[in-house]
Design a protein around this motif. Structure first.
Motif, mmCIF file in Angstrom:
data_model
loop_
_atom_site.group_PDB
_atom_site.id
_atom_site.type_symbol
_atom_site.label_atom_id
_atom_site.label_comp_id
_atom_site.label_asym_id
_atom_site.label_seq_id
_atom_site.Cartn_x
_atom_site.Cartn_y
_atom_site.Cartn_z
ATOM 1 N N ARG A 172 0.849 -1.192 0.000
ATOM 2 C CA ARG A 172 0.000 0.000 0.000
ATOM 3 C C ARG A 172 0.884 1.241 0.000
ATOM 4 N NH1 ARG A 172 -5.448 -0.094 3.349
ATOM 5 N NH2 ARG A 172 -6.456 -1.682 2.118
ATOM 6 N N GLN A 232 -6.443 3.595 -1.259
ATOM 7 C CA GLN A 232 -6.783 2.652 -2.318
ATOM 8 C C GLN A 232 -7.942 3.210 -3.139
ATOM 9 O OE1 GLN A 232 -4.877 -0.208 -2.685
ATOM 10 N NE2 GLN A 232 -3.723 0.879 -1.145
ATOM 11 N N ILE A 252 -8.765 -3.064 -11.212
ATOM 12 C CA ILE A 252 -7.976 -3.226 -9.980
ATOM 13 C C ILE A 252 -7.593 -4.691 -9.819
ATOM 14 C CG2 ILE A 252 -8.026 -3.056 -7.461
ATOM 15 C CD1 ILE A 252 -10.022 -0.663 -7.883
ATOM 16 N N ILE A 255 -12.518 -6.698 -3.711
ATOM 17 C CA ILE A 255 -12.227 -5.271 -3.595
ATOM 18 C C ILE A 255 -13.419 -4.633 -2.911
ATOM 19 C CG2 ILE A 255 -11.705 -3.132 -4.824
ATOM 20 C CD1 ILE A 255 -10.927 -5.744 -6.969
ATOM 21 N N GLY A 299 -11.952 0.318 -0.715
ATOM 22 C CA GLY A 299 -11.032 -0.112 -1.765
ATOM 23 C C GLY A 299 -10.028 -1.157 -1.326
ATOM 24 N N GLU A 300 -10.114 -1.607 -0.078
ATOM 25 C CA GLU A 300 -9.176 -2.615 0.419
ATOM 26 C C GLU A 300 -9.291 -3.889 -0.410
ATOM 27 O OE1 GLU A 300 -7.981 -4.993 4.500
ATOM 28 O OE2 GLU A 300 -9.815 -3.829 4.464
ATOM 29 N N VAL A 301 -8.146 -4.473 -0.733
ATOM 30 C CA VAL A 301 -8.096 -5.716 -1.499
ATOM 31 C C VAL A 301 -7.806 -6.853 -0.534
ATOM 32 C CG1 VAL A 301 -6.907 -6.972 -3.332
ATOM 33 C CG2 VAL A 301 -7.294 -4.510 -3.559
#
Length: 122
Positions: free
Chosen positions: A23, A27, A39, A91, A96-98
């Protein structure tokens, strides 16, 4: 680095997905399936590449987008793979965290993602 050179790769099986990039700031939060797919492409080998997936699919659900790969059929479908490998990527629509998840069917992967989010909220 070729797919077979990647740690954890097994000849004859789908390649191990690339590691998540570190990161470096906020995100991007996808607002539709196309943005989520862009993404998600960063977390799988290139579609159509040797040993790569034949397609990437997006499954939208209430709080995220599940990205999963479609792989070519096994050379001998009667022999189970030694290691099924692979993973799904979610996602988040919130931040937006993956998140990487095991290669479960979409409904099971979404259920697991909900469980993980609920545990982290407590």
């Amino acid at each position: 680095m070729t797919d077979s050179d990647r740690p954890g790769s097994t000849p004859g099986l789908p390649p191990t997905p690339p590691p998540l990039p570190p990161r470096t700031g906020p995100q991007p939060v996808p607002t539709n399936e196309a943005e989520a797919l862009e993404i998600g492409r960063n977390h799988f080998p290139e579609v159509g590449s040797p040993g790569g997936p034949v397609a990437l699919y997006v499954h939208e659900f209430d709080i995220g987008y599940l990205i999963h790969a479609g792989w070519p059929p096994a050379e001998d479908p009667t022999v189970p793979p030694a290691d099924p490998g692979g993973s799904n990527v979610v996602i988040s629509k919130i931040d937006g965290e993956v998140t990487s998840l095991p290669n479960f069917p979409p409904e099971s992967a979404v259920e697991l993602y909900h469980d993980l989010r609920n545990r982290s909220a407590n």
